[in-house]
Design a protein around this motif. Sequence first.
Motif, PDB file in Angstrom:
ATOM      1  N   LEU A 155       0.836  -1.197   0.000  1.00 37.76           N
ATOM      2  CA  LEU A 155       0.000   0.000   0.000  1.00 37.76           C
ATOM      3  C   LEU A 155       0.872   1.247   0.000  1.00 37.76           C
ATOM      4  O   LEU A 155       1.898   1.298   0.687  1.00 37.76           O
ATOM      5  N   ALA A 156       0.460   2.244  -0.757  1.00 36.48           N
ATOM      6  CA  ALA A 156       1.125   3.541  -0.708  1.00 36.48           C
ATOM      7  C   ALA A 156       0.815   4.181   0.649  1.00 36.48           C
ATOM      8  O   ALA A 156      -0.174   3.836   1.295  1.00 36.48           O
ATOM      9  N   ARG A 158      -0.530   6.957   1.655  1.00 31.49           N
ATOM     10  CA  ARG A 158      -1.862   7.533   1.841  1.00 31.49           C
ATOM     11  C   ARG A 158      -2.937   6.457   1.870  1.00 31.49           C
ATOM     12  O   ARG A 158      -3.924   6.573   2.604  1.00 31.49           O
ATOM     13  N   GLU A 159      -2.749   5.406   1.103  1.00 30.43           N
ATOM     14  CA  GLU A 159      -3.679   4.279   1.153  1.00 30.43           C
ATOM     15  C   GLU A 159      -3.609   3.609   2.519  1.00 30.43           C
ATOM     16  O   GLU A 159      -4.637   3.219   3.099  1.00 30.43           O
ATOM     17  N   VAL A 197      -9.573   9.794  -4.937  1.00 33.98           N
ATOM     18  CA  VAL A 197      -8.560   9.047  -5.697  1.00 33.98           C
ATOM     19  C   VAL A 197      -7.934   7.978  -4.812  1.00 33.98           C
ATOM     20  O   VAL A 197      -7.734   6.828  -5.230  1.00 33.98           O
ATOM     21  N   VAL A 198      -7.599   8.344  -3.551  1.00 29.82           N
ATOM     22  CA  VAL A 198      -7.021   7.381  -2.617  1.00 29.82           C
ATOM     23  C   VAL A 198      -8.004   6.240  -2.358  1.00 29.82           C
ATOM     24  O   VAL A 198      -7.630   5.063  -2.333  1.00 29.82           O
ATOM     25  N   TYR A 200     -10.378   5.154  -4.321  1.00 30.47           N
ATOM     26  CA  TYR A 200     -10.478   4.330  -5.531  1.00 30.47           C
ATOM     27  C   TYR A 200      -9.339   3.327  -5.603  1.00 30.47           C
ATOM     28  O   TYR A 200      -9.545   2.134  -5.894  1.00 30.47           O
ATOM     29  N   ARG A 201      -8.116   3.783  -5.311  1.00 30.71           N
ATOM     30  CA  ARG A 201      -6.957   2.891  -5.364  1.00 30.71           C
ATOM     31  C   ARG A 201      -6.997   1.851  -4.248  1.00 30.71           C
ATOM     32  O   ARG A 201      -6.681   0.681  -4.460  1.00 30.71           O
ATOM     33  N   LEU A 202      -7.396   2.288  -3.057  1.00 35.41           N
ATOM     34  CA  LEU A 202      -7.467   1.361  -1.927  1.00 35.41           C
ATOM     35  C   LEU A 202      -8.537   0.303  -2.172  1.00 35.41           C
ATOM     36  O   LEU A 202      -8.336  -0.882  -1.846  1.00 35.41           O
ATOM     37  N   ARG A 203      -9.656   0.702  -2.746  1.00 31.85           N
ATOM     38  CA  ARG A 203     -10.745  -0.239  -3.007  1.00 31.85           C
ATOM     39  C   ARG A 203     -10.259  -1.417  -3.855  1.00 31.85           C
ATOM     40  O   ARG A 203     -10.597  -2.573  -3.598  1.00 31.85           O
ATOM     41  N   LYS A 204      -9.448  -1.132  -4.852  1.00 32.73           N
ATOM     42  CA  LYS A 204      -8.934  -2.188  -5.720  1.00 32.73           C
ATOM     43  C   LYS A 204      -7.933  -3.080  -4.986  1.00 32.73           C
ATOM     44  O   LYS A 204      -7.892  -4.297  -5.222  1.00 32.73           O
ATOM     45  N   LYS A 205      -7.148  -2.492  -4.079  1.00 31.02           N
ATOM     46  CA  LYS A 205      -6.092  -3.256  -3.421  1.00 31.02           C
ATOM     47  C   LYS A 205      -6.606  -4.163  -2.307  1.00 31.02           C
ATOM     48  O   LYS A 205      -5.892  -5.075  -1.876  1.00 31.02           O
TER      49      LYS A 205
END
Length: 227
Positions: A155-156, A158-159, A197-198, A200-205
């Motif tokens: 995870l980045a 912010r995620e 945006v964060v 959206y990315r977290l949802r996929k991960k």
Amino acid sequence: MKLLLIEDNATMQTTLRRSFERRGMQVLGCDDGARALTLWQASLPDAVLLDLSLPGMDGLEVLSQARAAGLKTPVIVLTARGTVGDRILGLNTGADDYMPKPFDLDELEARVRALVRRSGNADSAASPPRGPVWCGMHVDKDSGAVYFGGEPMELAPRELAMLHALLGKPGHAIAKERLFELVFPGESQVQPEAIEVVAYRLRKKIAHTGAQLVTLRGLGYLLKASP
């Protein structure tokens, strides 16, 4: 583990941030002395890495005001000022350790972990640093990393910050504004929509974990287990 890195040299800040994040730590960066004190009080990190030559407010003044405000976070001073007098001044102002530049990153990490252990978290040494498990995910109390199936999730920062907040209250909505404060602390130039945006990315991960990140219009976000 959450670190506050107060360093105005952009190259040095980037190098240290990437190094500690690869080692499983969450890093908050700041390059201004006056703003650093506000961020310190708001984020309550496990340790602070503090440069002395800062714009806005000198590092020693930041440290002095932090101690006067009752902030007891362990502090390692990182500076090019390497004389004995400078080290004594820093330690007398409230620093816990002092490393002159240039320094070895492995030694710096070891000193950070040692300071955090000695700062009063003796319980973490006596029991596994594992938080509650939810949908197979848990937060390592020492490193701050989130694990799933025994492996750290990629995870980045912010995620990771967003997932930390959501895992603290699974099944309960957290306001979008509150998540923004936690994910982008002290970053006044960032637009509020950036939290989407964060998310959206977290949802996929986290899709493979059995957890769903749900958007509640007008309320915020929540985590729930997939049916």
